[in-house]
Motif scaffolding. Structure first.
Motif, short mmCIF file in Angstrom:
data_model
loop_
_atom_site.label_atom_id
_atom_site.label_comp_id
_atom_site.label_asym_id
_atom_site.label_seq_id
_atom_site.Cartn_x
_atom_site.Cartn_y
_atom_site.Cartn_z
N ASP A 157 -2.31 8.01 15.79
CA ASP A 157 -3.67 7.74 15.29
C ASP A 157 -3.58 6.91 14.01
N TYR A 158 -2.68 7.32 13.15
CA TYR A 158 -2.49 6.61 11.87
C TYR A 158 -2.09 5.15 12.13
N GLU A 159 -1.18 4.95 13.08
CA GLU A 159 -0.70 3.58 13.36
C GLU A 159 -1.80 2.70 13.94
N ILE A 160 -2.63 3.27 14.81
CA ILE A 160 -3.74 2.50 15.40
C ILE A 160 -4.73 2.10 14.30
N PHE A 161 -5.06 3.06 13.45
CA PHE A 161 -5.98 2.79 12.34
C PHE A 161 -5.40 1.70 11.42
N THR A 162 -4.12 1.84 11.09
CA THR A 162 -3.47 0.91 10.16
C THR A 162 -3.46 -0.51 10.72
N LYS A 163 -3.16 -0.64 12.00
CA LYS A 163 -3.12 -1.96 12.63
C LYS A 163 -4.50 -2.62 12.53
N HIS A 164 -5.52 -1.85 12.79
CA HIS A 164 -6.89 -2.37 12.72
C HIS A 164 -7.23 -2.79 11.29
N MET A 165 -6.88 -1.95 10.32
CA MET A 165 -7.18 -2.26 8.93
C MET A 165 -6.48 -3.55 8.49
N ILE A 188 0.85 -1.19 0.00
CA ILE A 188 0.00 0.00 0.00
C ILE A 188 0.89 1.25 0.00
N ILE A 189 0.50 2.20 -0.86
CA ILE A 189 1.19 3.49 -0.92
C ILE A 189 0.13 4.55 -0.62
N THR A 190 0.28 5.26 0.50
CA THR A 190 -0.80 6.17 0.88
C THR A 190 -0.31 7.56 1.28
N ILE A 194 3.37 -1.20 4.06
CA ILE A 194 2.73 0.07 3.72
C ILE A 194 3.80 1.16 3.76
N TYR A 195 3.80 1.99 2.73
CA TYR A 195 4.65 3.18 2.71
C TYR A 195 3.72 4.38 2.66
N TYR A 196 4.04 5.41 3.45
CA TYR A 196 3.16 6.57 3.45
C TYR A 196 3.94 7.87 3.52
N CYS A 197 3.29 8.89 2.97
CA CYS A 197 3.84 10.26 3.05
C CYS A 197 3.01 11.01 4.07
N PRO A 198 3.63 11.42 5.17
CA PRO A 198 2.89 12.13 6.23
C PRO A 198 2.95 13.64 6.10
N HIS A 199 3.55 14.13 5.02
CA HIS A 199 3.90 15.55 4.97
C HIS A 199 2.79 16.46 4.46
N LYS A 224 2.96 11.79 -3.72
CA LYS A 224 2.50 11.45 -5.07
C LYS A 224 2.34 12.73 -5.88
N PRO A 225 2.65 12.78 -7.15
CA PRO A 225 3.02 11.64 -8.01
C PRO A 225 4.51 11.34 -8.07
N LYS A 226 5.28 11.84 -7.11
CA LYS A 226 6.70 11.47 -7.12
C LYS A 226 6.80 9.96 -6.88
N PRO A 227 7.73 9.31 -7.54
CA PRO A 227 7.77 7.83 -7.49
C PRO A 227 8.48 7.24 -6.28
N LYS A 228 9.00 8.09 -5.39
CA LYS A 228 9.92 7.60 -4.36
C LYS A 228 9.41 6.40 -3.55
N LEU A 229 8.17 6.46 -3.09
CA LEU A 229 7.70 5.38 -2.19
C LEU A 229 7.59 4.04 -2.94
N ILE A 230 7.24 4.09 -4.22
CA ILE A 230 7.22 2.85 -5.01
C ILE A 230 8.65 2.36 -5.21
N LEU A 231 9.56 3.28 -5.48
CA LEU A 231 10.96 2.89 -5.68
C LEU A 231 11.54 2.29 -4.40
N ASP A 232 11.14 2.86 -3.24
CA ASP A 232 11.59 2.30 -1.96
C ASP A 232 11.10 0.85 -1.82
N GLY A 233 9.83 0.63 -2.17
CA GLY A 233 9.26 -0.72 -2.08
C GLY A 233 9.96 -1.68 -3.02
#
Ligand SMILES: [Zn+2]
Length: 173
Positions: A64-72, A48-50, A86-91, A101-110
């Protein structure tokens, strides 16, 4: 090398209610859990890239994000699905980060972390930024009409994630 399916989250997996971060706001788009279970039986790495700019905007915290993610993830696994990472941009969009997005960095990291051949891999999302990110990373791209359902130049236009995963498994794209 491995192959991968990169997935957007809000509007692709779960209903996009804007800055979703509360467990009670998690609503899977119909058919998605079953489709993820089907995908889990393949060799594809499922990532997942979010975009979570709500963190950078101060609408909710990383915790909050981590609690939600764990549940999902628990809900997905309960149904036989699997998300490998899961890779995410929190900025904040104005932060000028290199991962939004649409920078490719998180996909390239994966791709680096899982030794993925991007030319045989897919990016699926409801927004133009998802499709553009996938193309920028050298993936095949699939748009879905759920969520924002934005117009894009995707390699394949799917109705929803169910249709998108079927297209991948049946080699229609
Ligand atoms: Zn970022």
């Amino acid at each position: 090398m491995n192959v991968g399916v990169f997935l957007d989250r809000d509007g692709t997996i779960n209903v996009d209610k804007e800055y979703v971060h509360k467990i009670e706001d998690l609503e899977f788009i119909p058919g998605v859990l079953e489709a993820l279970t089907k995908l889990a039986k393949t060799d594809y790495k499922i990532i997942i890239i979010t975009s979570q700019s709500g963190i950078g905007r101060g609408f909710y915290t990383q915790r909050d994000y981590e609690i939600f993610t764990k549940h999902m993830l628990e809900e997905i696994e309960k149904h036989g699905g699997r998300i490998d990472r899961i890779y995410y941009c929190p900025h904040h969009p104005d932060a000028g980060c290199d991962c939004r997005k649409p920078k490719p960095k998180l996909i390239l990291d994966g791709a680096k972390d899982f030794d993925i051949d991007l030319s045989k891999s897919y990016m699926i999302g409801d927004k133009k930024a998802d499709v553009d990110m996938g193309r920028n990373a050298g993936c095949k791209t699939i748009s879905v009409m759920t969520g924002k359902g934005e117009k894009s130049e995707a390699d394949y236009a799917a109705k929803n994630l169910v249709d998108a995963i079927d297209a991948i498994i049946n080699k229609k794209v």
